[in-house]
Scaffold this active site. Sequence first.
Site, PDB file in Angstrom:
ATOM      1  CG  ASP A 101      -8.581  -3.896   5.713  1.00 38.83           C
ATOM      2  OD1 ASP A 101      -8.929  -4.939   6.313  1.00 38.83           O
ATOM      3  OD2 ASP A 101      -7.396  -3.609   5.506  1.00 38.83           O
TER       4      ASP A 101
ATOM      5  CG  ASN B 105       2.829  -0.405   1.057  1.00 40.91           C
ATOM      6  OD1 ASN B 105       2.375  -0.655   2.171  1.00 40.91           O
ATOM      7  ND2 ASN B 105       2.056  -0.306  -0.021  1.00 40.91           N
TER       8      ASN B 105
ATOM      9  CG  HIS C 281      -0.590  -1.293   3.578  1.00 43.23           C
ATOM     10  ND1 HIS C 281      -0.764  -1.918   2.365  1.00 43.23           N
ATOM     11  CD2 HIS C 281      -0.567  -2.308   4.483  1.00 43.23           C
ATOM     12  CE1 HIS C 281      -0.843  -3.215   2.538  1.00 43.23           C
ATOM     13  NE2 HIS C 281      -0.723  -3.484   3.818  1.00 43.23           N
TER      14      HIS C 281
ATOM     15  CD  GLU D 239      -2.027   0.355  -0.417  1.00 39.44           C
ATOM     16  OE1 GLU D 239      -0.933   0.344   0.170  1.00 39.44           O
ATOM     17  OE2 GLU D 239      -2.492  -0.639  -0.996  1.00 39.44           O
TER      18      GLU D 239
HETATM   19  P1  PGA Z   1       0.616  -9.574   6.581  1.00 40.08           P
HETATM   20  O1  PGA Z   1      -0.102  -8.233   6.135  1.00 40.08           O
HETATM   21  O2  PGA Z   1       0.283  -9.779   8.016  1.00 40.08           O
HETATM   22  O3  PGA Z   1       0.031 -10.602   5.684  1.00 40.08           O
HETATM   23  O4  PGA Z   1       2.084  -9.354   6.351  1.00 40.08           O
HETATM   24  C1  PGA Z   1       0.022  -7.100   6.902  1.00 40.08           C
HETATM   25  C2  PGA Z   1      -0.627  -5.962   6.180  1.00 40.08           C
HETATM   26  O5  PGA Z   1      -0.504  -5.906   4.943  1.00 40.08           O
HETATM   27  O6  PGA Z   1      -1.265  -5.127   6.824  1.00 40.08           O
END
Ligand code: PGA
Length: 249
Positions: free
Chosen positions: A67, A136, A138, A143
């Site tokens: 992404d 959440n 994702h 999302e």
């Molecule tokens: P993080 O993010 O490793 O910073 O917790 C994970 C994500 O949001 O995919």
Amino acid sequence: MRVYCAKDYDGLCRKAANILSAQVILKPNSVLGPATGSTPLGIYRQLIDWHRKGDLDFSCATTFNLDEYRGIAPENPQSYHYYMVHNFFRHVNVPASRIHIPNGTAEDGAAECARYESLLAECGGIDMQLLGIGRNGHIGFNEPSSQFESSTFVVDLSESTIKANARFFSSESEMPRQAYTMGMRSIMQAKRIVLAVSGGDKANIVREAFCGPITAAVPASVLQLHNNVDLVGDEDALALLPPEKDGYS
Ligand code: PGA
């Protein structure tokens, strides 16, 4: 699904890096799907260390990042492009021509998604996809929603993701509201998926994703349908999973 539980963050990074490095050693021309976020940083540090010691050669590898923020230039320190260059690519030897990241400054979002998908298809899809998981649920920037998107698309970021990621920007108003992300089909077509997760604040979502119903409201839950997933976590992140003998999907 295979579950690898490490004592702490450093341990999970070594385990995940071991799986990635085995992939590259066994198939030097692998197509890898790197992820960004804080979790992969230690994994990249470990891979860089092995590369420097001469144990790991990325000269035949190809990468497709998951992404990128929309509306941010590659040289912007908040871009995922910048993150990847500074935390991984400039320290290893993936040829620049085989590094792929969505172009955050492309004017035509739909054309950029189509370009990315067609390059990915030309390369035969991803051999090993590294994923993190958002609080959440994702994965990439898929999302929680009412339906799964299939191929690379432009996503409106959720309020919770904007709040979670705004810490990297000087103010929340600078945080982009849109991003490019590979869709679920592109992710699910990866031959093998390594999901790395750290910390007790992810324990609930890990349980929901891997033991709860498969629903677009928890995007990572779709991974229950993939037959080659490694879940690599520290004890805190995996604390709420039932004992493995009770079975995961
Ligand atoms: P993080 O993010 O490793 O910073 O917790 C994970 C994500 O949001 O995919």
